[in-house]
Design a protein around this motif. Structure first.
Motif: not given
Length: 177
Positions: A152-177
């Motif tokens: 679970i810690v590993h999944a959350n760690e990479h969730m943060g990475q993927l949110v950063a990737y998304a934001r850098m590519t113009g993708v807004v995480p669905p839960w923050s719209k």
């Protein structure tokens, strides 16, 4: 108005607002391992599904995992860590380069879902005595419970990475719209 009346009025407004504040938190938060797993699983899938297929090959710099590689890293790690506790690793993932080979959005999401479900099913079936069982990982002693914590810690760690990737590519995480 007296100070006491102001204080009581303020406290009353907090009590009346409490249900609305509570409703802002996603399902699963503060609900133990299974609730937190449900929450991170839902976020990972929602973000993967919201990311356009052409963004799955995006990487922030040469030599850094692409978006699809991060999702596959999570899936492979979930299965690998589960295999330490007993369930077998899927043969299709027993390849050092699998993160680089499975890159299409539909395939990546299918493997991600499969791995998230495998963790959920295995953890739900585990009894307290199972969680205390000793296992070896990388020449170290651990418990099955410790392995689930790492998952679970590993999944959350990479969730943060993927949110950063998304934001850098113009993708807004669905839960923050």
């Amino acid at each position: 108005m007296s100070r006491l009346v102001k204080t009581l009025s303020f406290l009353l407004s907090l009590c009346l607002a409490a249900p609305a504040v509570r409703a802002q938190y996603p399902e699963g938060i503060w609900q133990g391992y299974d609730g937190e797993w449900k929450h991170v699983s839902q976020q990972l899938l929602a973000l993967a599904e919201a990311t356009p297929a052409e963004k799955f090959s995006w990487r922030p710099a040469p030599g850094v995992r692409s978006t699809s590689e991060v999702y596959m890293h999570i899936a492979v790690s979930n299965f690998y860590l589960l295999s330490v506790t007993g369930p077998k690793m899927p043969a299709e993932l027993d390849d050092d380069d699998v993160e680089k080979k499975i890159i299409s959005k539909p395939e990546v999401i299918a493997w991600l879902k499969r791995s998230l479900d495998a963790v959920k099913i295995a953890h739900t079936a585990a009894k307290p005595k199972d969680l205390k069982r000793k296992v070896k990982i990388f020449d170290r002693d651990a418990t099955v419970d410790g392995i689930y914590l790492r998952i679970i810690v590993h999944a959350n760690e990479h969730m943060g990475q993927l949110v950063a990737y998304a934001r850098m590519t113009g993708v807004v995480p669905p839960w923050s719209k």
